[in-house]
Design a protein around this motif. Structure first.
Motif, mmCIF file in Angstrom:
data_model
loop_
_atom_site.group_PDB
_atom_site.id
_atom_site.type_symbol
_atom_site.label_atom_id
_atom_site.label_comp_id
_atom_site.label_asym_id
_atom_site.label_seq_id
_atom_site.Cartn_x
_atom_site.Cartn_y
_atom_site.Cartn_z
ATOM 1 N N THR A 6 0.807 -1.222 0.000
ATOM 2 C CA THR A 6 0.000 0.000 0.000
ATOM 3 C C THR A 6 0.837 1.267 0.000
ATOM 4 O OG1 THR A 6 -0.136 -0.006 2.415
ATOM 5 C CG2 THR A 6 -1.932 -1.079 1.201
ATOM 6 N N GLY A 7 2.066 1.179 0.416
ATOM 7 C CA GLY A 7 2.921 2.361 0.479
ATOM 8 C C GLY A 7 2.602 3.251 1.661
ATOM 9 N N ALA A 8 1.854 2.747 2.631
ATOM 10 C CA ALA A 8 1.481 3.525 3.815
ATOM 11 C C ALA A 8 1.367 2.581 5.007
ATOM 12 C CB ALA A 8 0.156 4.237 3.580
ATOM 13 N N THR A 9 1.301 3.181 6.202
ATOM 14 C CA THR A 9 1.096 2.365 7.396
ATOM 15 C C THR A 9 -0.399 2.127 7.595
ATOM 16 O OG1 THR A 9 0.955 4.289 8.839
ATOM 17 C CG2 THR A 9 3.141 3.352 8.496
ATOM 18 N N PRO A 10 -0.785 1.014 8.194
ATOM 19 C CA PRO A 10 -2.208 0.788 8.461
ATOM 20 C C PRO A 10 -2.815 1.873 9.350
ATOM 21 C CG PRO A 10 -0.991 -1.253 8.710
ATOM 22 C CD PRO A 10 0.014 -0.164 8.514
ATOM 23 N N TYR A 11 -2.048 2.375 10.322
ATOM 24 C CA TYR A 11 -2.534 3.421 11.214
ATOM 25 C C TYR A 11 -2.889 4.680 10.428
ATOM 26 C CZ TYR A 11 -2.806 6.380 15.376
ATOM 27 O OH TYR A 11 -3.243 7.223 16.351
ATOM 28 N N MET A 12 -2.028 5.044 9.454
ATOM 29 C CA MET A 12 -2.275 6.241 8.668
ATOM 30 C C MET A 12 -3.525 6.076 7.803
ATOM 31 S SD MET A 12 -1.956 8.196 5.679
ATOM 32 C CE MET A 12 -1.215 7.042 4.579
ATOM 33 N N LEU A 13 -3.759 4.874 7.278
ATOM 34 C CA LEU A 13 -4.948 4.655 6.448
ATOM 35 C C LEU A 13 -6.231 4.717 7.266
ATOM 36 C CD1 LEU A 13 -3.694 1.828 4.093
ATOM 37 C CD2 LEU A 13 -3.975 4.250 3.576
ATOM 38 N N ILE A 54 -7.995 12.218 4.025
ATOM 39 C CA ILE A 54 -7.783 10.784 4.252
ATOM 40 C C ILE A 54 -8.326 9.932 3.110
ATOM 41 C CG2 ILE A 54 -9.873 10.327 5.585
ATOM 42 C CD1 ILE A 54 -8.120 8.564 7.404
ATOM 43 N N ASP A 55 -9.435 10.361 2.476
ATOM 44 C CA ASP A 55 -9.965 9.588 1.344
ATOM 45 C C ASP A 55 -8.976 9.578 0.190
ATOM 46 O OD1 ASP A 55 -12.326 8.885 2.611
ATOM 47 O OD2 ASP A 55 -13.368 10.703 1.947
ATOM 48 N N GLY A 56 -8.327 10.706 -0.047
ATOM 49 C CA GLY A 56 -7.311 10.760 -1.095
ATOM 50 C C GLY A 56 -6.128 9.854 -0.783
ATOM 51 N N LYS A 57 -5.727 9.824 0.500
ATOM 52 C CA LYS A 57 -4.623 8.955 0.905
ATOM 53 C C LYS A 57 -5.005 7.494 0.725
ATOM 54 C CE LYS A 57 -2.703 12.166 4.292
ATOM 55 N NZ LYS A 57 -2.434 12.424 5.695
ATOM 56 N N CYS A 63 -4.387 2.553 -5.344
ATOM 57 C CA CYS A 63 -3.666 2.610 -6.624
ATOM 58 C C CYS A 63 -2.276 1.993 -6.480
ATOM 59 C CB CYS A 63 -3.561 4.044 -7.118
ATOM 60 S SG CYS A 63 -5.141 4.738 -7.605
ATOM 61 N N HIS A 64 -1.618 2.307 -5.367
ATOM 62 C CA HIS A 64 -0.294 1.747 -5.118
ATOM 63 C C HIS A 64 -0.382 0.229 -5.010
ATOM 64 C CE1 HIS A 64 3.478 0.879 -3.003
ATOM 65 N NE2 HIS A 64 3.915 2.015 -3.503
#
Length: 134
Positions: A6-13, A54-57, A63-64
Protein backbone atom coordinates in the motif's frame (compact mmCIF):
# COMPACT_ATOMS: atom_id res chain seq x y z
CA UNK A 1 5.77 -0.16 9.43
CA UNK A 2 5.09 1.05 5.92
CA UNK A 3 3.57 -1.80 3.91
CA UNK A 4 5.08 -2.41 0.49
CA UNK A 5 1.72 -3.27 -1.03
CA UNK A 6 0.00 0.00 0.00
CA UNK A 7 2.92 2.36 0.48
CA UNK A 8 1.48 3.52 3.82
CA UNK A 9 1.10 2.36 7.40
CA UNK A 10 -2.21 0.79 8.46
CA UNK A 11 -2.53 3.42 11.21
CA UNK A 12 -2.28 6.24 8.67
CA UNK A 13 -4.95 4.66 6.45
CA UNK A 14 -7.35 4.39 9.39
CA UNK A 15 -6.70 7.63 11.31
CA UNK A 16 -5.26 9.92 8.62
CA UNK A 17 -2.09 10.74 10.54
CA UNK A 18 1.02 8.89 11.60
CA UNK A 19 1.25 7.42 15.09
CA UNK A 20 3.57 9.01 17.65
CA UNK A 21 5.55 6.54 19.71
CA UNK A 22 6.36 7.33 23.37
CA UNK A 23 10.04 7.77 22.55
CA UNK A 24 9.14 10.71 20.27
CA UNK A 25 7.41 12.43 23.17
CA UNK A 26 10.56 12.22 25.35
CA UNK A 27 13.03 12.96 22.52
CA UNK A 28 10.97 15.12 20.17
CA UNK A 29 11.21 14.64 16.43
CA UNK A 30 10.74 17.46 13.94
CA UNK A 31 7.08 16.53 13.49
CA UNK A 32 6.38 16.65 17.25
CA UNK A 33 8.21 19.99 17.61
CA UNK A 34 6.15 21.54 14.79
CA UNK A 35 2.89 20.32 16.36
CA UNK A 36 3.93 21.60 19.82
CA UNK A 37 4.44 25.13 18.46
CA UNK A 38 0.86 25.29 17.19
CA UNK A 39 -1.86 26.61 19.44
CA UNK A 40 -4.95 24.46 20.05
CA UNK A 41 -7.10 26.03 17.31
CA UNK A 42 -4.41 25.64 14.65
CA UNK A 43 -3.70 22.07 15.80
CA UNK A 44 -7.38 21.11 15.54
CA UNK A 45 -7.57 22.80 12.15
CA UNK A 46 -4.55 20.85 10.87
CA UNK A 47 -6.02 17.57 12.14
CA UNK A 48 -9.34 18.40 10.46
CA UNK A 49 -7.52 19.09 7.17
CA UNK A 50 -5.68 15.77 7.47
CA UNK A 51 -8.99 13.97 8.02
CA UNK A 52 -10.43 15.71 4.96
CA UNK A 53 -7.53 14.34 2.90
CA UNK A 54 -7.78 10.78 4.25
CA UNK A 55 -9.97 9.59 1.34
CA UNK A 56 -7.31 10.76 -1.09
CA UNK A 57 -4.62 8.95 0.90
CA UNK A 58 -6.71 5.78 0.87
CA UNK A 59 -7.22 6.05 -2.89
CA UNK A 60 -3.47 6.51 -3.34
CA UNK A 61 -2.92 3.36 -1.26
CA UNK A 62 -5.41 1.43 -3.43
CA UNK A 63 -3.67 2.61 -6.62
CA UNK A 64 -0.29 1.75 -5.12
CA UNK A 65 -1.62 -1.72 -4.22
CA UNK A 66 -2.85 -2.30 -7.77
CA UNK A 67 0.50 -1.25 -9.23
CA UNK A 68 2.28 -3.54 -6.74
CA UNK A 69 -0.01 -6.41 -7.73
CA UNK A 70 0.71 -5.83 -11.43
CA UNK A 71 4.48 -5.76 -10.78
CA UNK A 72 4.30 -9.01 -8.82
CA UNK A 73 2.16 -10.66 -11.52
CA UNK A 74 4.59 -9.63 -14.24
CA UNK A 75 7.55 -10.94 -12.24
CA UNK A 76 5.79 -14.27 -11.65
CA UNK A 77 4.51 -14.66 -15.21
CA UNK A 78 8.01 -14.17 -16.66
CA UNK A 79 8.86 -17.66 -15.43
CA UNK A 80 5.69 -19.34 -16.69
CA UNK A 81 6.21 -21.30 -19.88
CA UNK A 82 3.01 -21.66 -21.92
CA UNK A 83 2.37 -25.14 -23.28
CA UNK A 84 0.43 -26.10 -26.35
CA UNK A 85 -1.35 -29.45 -26.32
CA UNK A 86 -2.66 -31.23 -29.38
CA UNK A 87 -5.14 -34.10 -29.67
CA UNK A 88 -3.37 -37.45 -29.55
CA UNK A 89 -0.54 -36.21 -27.32
CA UNK A 90 0.31 -38.28 -24.23
CA UNK A 91 0.18 -36.46 -20.87
CA UNK A 92 0.28 -37.19 -17.14
CA UNK A 93 -2.36 -35.92 -14.71
CA UNK A 94 -1.23 -34.30 -11.44
CA UNK A 95 -2.69 -35.70 -8.20
CA UNK A 96 -3.35 -32.79 -5.81
CA UNK A 97 -3.18 -33.31 -2.01
CA UNK A 98 -6.91 -32.66 -1.50
CA UNK A 99 -8.03 -35.32 -4.01
CA UNK A 100 -9.26 -38.77 -3.01
CA UNK A 101 -6.47 -40.50 -4.96
CA UNK A 102 -3.80 -39.38 -2.48
CA UNK A 103 -2.76 -42.24 -0.23
CA UNK A 104 0.01 -40.73 1.83
CA UNK A 105 3.39 -39.13 1.79
CA UNK A 106 5.07 -41.66 -0.47
CA UNK A 107 2.27 -42.10 -3.00
CA UNK A 108 2.92 -41.03 -6.61
CA UNK A 109 2.24 -37.42 -7.61
CA UNK A 110 1.11 -38.23 -11.16
CA UNK A 111 -1.46 -40.49 -12.84
CA UNK A 112 -1.39 -41.69 -16.36
CA UNK A 113 -0.51 -41.77 -19.11
CA UNK A 114 -3.58 -40.21 -20.70
CA UNK A 115 -4.16 -39.14 -24.27
CA UNK A 116 -5.47 -35.64 -25.09
CA UNK A 117 -8.90 -36.07 -26.68
CA UNK A 118 -9.84 -32.42 -27.13
CA UNK A 119 -8.33 -29.03 -26.24
CA UNK A 120 -10.83 -26.47 -24.87
CA UNK A 121 -10.48 -22.71 -24.55
CA UNK A 122 -8.52 -21.46 -21.56
CA UNK A 123 -6.16 -24.44 -21.62
CA UNK A 124 -8.62 -27.07 -20.38
CA UNK A 125 -8.18 -30.59 -21.73
CA UNK A 126 -10.50 -33.55 -22.14
CA UNK A 127 -8.44 -36.67 -21.51
CA UNK A 128 -8.90 -40.25 -22.68
CA UNK A 129 -7.46 -43.26 -20.86
CA UNK A 130 -5.34 -45.65 -22.88
CA UNK A 131 -8.30 -48.08 -23.19
CA UNK A 132 -10.44 -45.36 -24.82
CA UNK A 133 -12.58 -44.28 -21.83
CA UNK A 134 -13.12 -40.47 -21.80
Amino acid sequence: MVRTSTGATPYMLVYGTEAIIPAEVEIPSLRVIQEAELDDAEWVKSLYEQLALIDGKRMNAVCHGQLYHNRMSRAFNKRVKPRKFTPGQLVLKKIFPYQDETKGKYSPNWQGPYMVHRVLTGGALILVEMDGEV
